[in-house]
Enzyme design. Structure first.
Site, PDB file in Angstrom:
ATOM      1  N   SER A  88      -3.049  -7.865   3.038  1.00 24.35           N
ATOM      2  CA  SER A  88      -3.583  -7.777   4.406  1.00 24.35           C
ATOM      3  C   SER A  88      -4.017  -9.153   4.887  1.00 24.35           C
ATOM      4  O   SER A  88      -3.933  -9.466   6.071  1.00 24.35           O
ATOM      5  CB  SER A  88      -4.774  -6.823   4.449  1.00 24.35           C
ATOM      6  OG  SER A  88      -4.407  -5.576   3.896  1.00 24.35           O
ATOM      7  N   HIS A 145       0.838  -1.206   0.000  1.00 28.41           N
ATOM      8  CA  HIS A 145       0.000   0.000   0.000  1.00 28.41           C
ATOM      9  C   HIS A 145       0.876   1.261   0.000  1.00 28.41           C
ATOM     10  O   HIS A 145       0.594   2.228  -0.712  1.00 28.41           O
ATOM     11  CB  HIS A 145      -0.881   0.052   1.253  1.00 28.41           C
ATOM     12  CG  HIS A 145      -1.915  -1.021   1.359  1.00 28.41           C
ATOM     13  ND1 HIS A 145      -1.912  -1.965   2.363  1.00 28.41           N
ATOM     14  CD2 HIS A 145      -3.003  -1.298   0.598  1.00 28.41           C
ATOM     15  CE1 HIS A 145      -2.957  -2.760   2.222  1.00 28.41           C
ATOM     16  NE2 HIS A 145      -3.631  -2.392   1.159  1.00 28.41           N
ATOM     17  N   GLY A 164      -2.989  -1.124  -7.363  1.00 24.75           N
ATOM     18  CA  GLY A 164      -1.906  -2.106  -7.405  1.00 24.75           C
ATOM     19  C   GLY A 164      -2.116  -3.146  -8.491  1.00 24.75           C
ATOM     20  O   GLY A 164      -3.239  -3.611  -8.700  1.00 24.75           O
TER      21      GLY A 164
HETATM   22  P1  AMP Z   1      -6.726  -3.498  -0.501  1.00 31.06           P
HETATM   23  O1  AMP Z   1      -6.491  -2.745   0.780  1.00 31.06           O
HETATM   24  O2  AMP Z   1      -6.355  -4.920  -0.436  1.00 31.06           O
HETATM   25  O3  AMP Z   1      -8.089  -3.239  -1.074  1.00 31.06           O
HETATM   26  O4  AMP Z   1      -5.710  -2.866  -1.552  1.00 31.06           O
HETATM   27  C1  AMP Z   1      -5.677  -1.492  -1.810  1.00 31.06           C
HETATM   28  C2  AMP Z   1      -4.785  -1.223  -2.994  1.00 31.06           C
HETATM   29  O5  AMP Z   1      -3.463  -1.703  -2.702  1.00 31.06           O
HETATM   30  C3  AMP Z   1      -5.244  -1.962  -4.256  1.00 31.06           C
HETATM   31  O6  AMP Z   1      -5.060  -1.113  -5.379  1.00 31.06           O
HETATM   32  C4  AMP Z   1      -4.318  -3.146  -4.301  1.00 31.06           C
HETATM   33  O7  AMP Z   1      -4.108  -3.652  -5.601  1.00 31.06           O
HETATM   34  C5  AMP Z   1      -3.052  -2.554  -3.738  1.00 31.06           C
HETATM   35  N1  AMP Z   1      -2.142  -3.594  -3.224  1.00 31.06           N
HETATM   36  C6  AMP Z   1      -2.483  -4.610  -2.378  1.00 31.06           C
HETATM   37  N2  AMP Z   1      -1.415  -5.413  -2.174  1.00 31.06           N
HETATM   38  C7  AMP Z   1      -0.392  -4.902  -2.903  1.00 31.06           C
HETATM   39  C8  AMP Z   1       0.962  -5.291  -3.127  1.00 31.06           C
HETATM   40  N3  AMP Z   1       1.495  -6.374  -2.557  1.00 31.06           N
HETATM   41  N4  AMP Z   1       1.724  -4.527  -3.950  1.00 31.06           N
HETATM   42  C9  AMP Z   1       1.199  -3.424  -4.544  1.00 31.06           C
HETATM   43  N5  AMP Z   1      -0.075  -3.017  -4.380  1.00 31.06           N
HETATM   44  C10 AMP Z   1      -0.863  -3.739  -3.569  1.00 31.06           C
END
Ligand code: AMP
Length: 301
Positions: A207, A37, A168
């Site tokens: 997460s 993130h 991401g």
């Molecule tokens: P989330 O909190 O899982 O909804 O993710 C929020 C944003 O962070 C989304 O755009 C995800 O694709 C990105 N994201 C989650 N994990 C990663 C990672 N390991 N590397 C890069 N971006 C990530």
């Protein structure tokens, strides 16, 4: 760093920034932040420029979870998230309450089917639906997931009014669908897709990795091994029949006692169209249950 929970306050701030010509970089998240993130935050800062502002939203969006999924136990730690954002130089964390985002939600009701409404009649009833790219992979396994994602992202764009939003590559299909939504509905937002950050051993940061206790953490590496196996096959053989590679990877996943393959797909990166022959540049995505935890990963081969 300012913490904003009210939609009206966030919108007023965003309008003020627009009036005064400040560029806004935006990173939508569900919180429980990790280095992946934070790499998006860094990218958003670059894109917004020194005089611009960076907004991170933290919102575990109920409409993107199916009735049998982990909405209520999704990991949350707002204090830690605020600290990480403060250290990264975030200007505003927007963390709205469910009752503001989705008025009339009746969460106490047990939903038996994914289609059962979770909102009473006076409450929420408008959704944004992308109809093509969201049919396969995550969309096939989680039928109402992308409807929830596109709806909440559209709402967040209308609240934060960003110039640039960073997503991401970890969620490749999601990023592709958001780009389509932005083009189709003429949102004045530039979408940046930033690379997947991995742990030293290759596990994609997530997460949900918090759920991987004991030997499950080791077994979770099978997703990365599957990607590496496909990458090696493409390097060695140039073109590999997708079905043959799928069946090899199924066997590989089976070697871990608590791993269960949900899907593995090979497709064109921009259109998500499945390919029959896997080649250099083909994109691969997979979802695997490790115990009760569903993990996803993807890569360009
Ligand atoms: P989330 O909190 O899982 O909804 O993710 C929020 C944003 O962070 C989304 O755009 C995800 O694709 C990105 N994201 C989650 N994990 C990663 C990672 N390991 N590397 C890069 N971006 C990530």
């Amino acid at each position: 760093m300012r913490i904003v929970t009210s939609i009206a306050t966030m919108q007023q701030l965003a309008k003020k920034w627009q009036r005064t010509g400040k560029r806004t970089g935006f990173v939508p998240t569900m919180g429980y932040l990790h280095a992946g993130h934070m790499s998006l935050v860094k990218r958003a800062r670059q894109a917004a420029g020194k005089s611009g502002v960076v907004v991170v939203s933290i919102y575990v969006n109920p409409t993107q979870f199916g009735p049998q999924e982990d909405f209520s136990k999704y990991p949350r730690d707002l204090r830690r998230d605020f600290k990480l954002c403060r250290e990264a130089g975030v200007d505003v964390v927007f963390t709205p309450a469910d009752k503001e985002m989705y008025p009339g939600e009746t969460r106490s009701r047990r939903c038996e089917s994914a289609d059962e409404p979770r909102f009473d009649k006076r409450g929420y009833s408008t959704y944004v639906v992308e109809e093509k790219l969201s049919q396969s992979m995550e969309g096939a396994s989680r039928p109402t997931h992308f409807r929830g994602v596109t709806t909440v992202v559209a709402k967040l764009f209308n609240i934060v009014l960003p110039d640039v939003a960073v997503f991401g590559a970890k969620d490749w299909q999601q990023a592709t669908i958001i780009k389509r939504m932005v083009a189709d509905l003429n949102f004045p937002v530039k979408i940046i897709v930033a690379p997947t950050l991995r742990e030293r051993d290759g596990l994609a940061m997530s997460s949900r990795n918090k759920y991987l206790v004991g030997d499950l953490r080791r077994q979770a590496l099978v997703l990365w091994r599957a990607i590496q196996t496909a990458q090696a096959a493409v390097k060695r053989l140039k073109a590999v029949p997708a079905e043959k590679l799928k069946s090899d990877l199924k066997k590989l996943i089976k070697t871990e006692p608590d791993a269960r393959l949900d899907y593995v797909e090979f497709f064109e990166p921009d259109t998500l169209a499945p390919v029959a022959k896997v080649m250099r540049g083909t994109h691969m995505a997979l979802a695997v249950f490790i115990g009760n935890t569903r993990l996803i990963d993807n890569a360009k081969l």
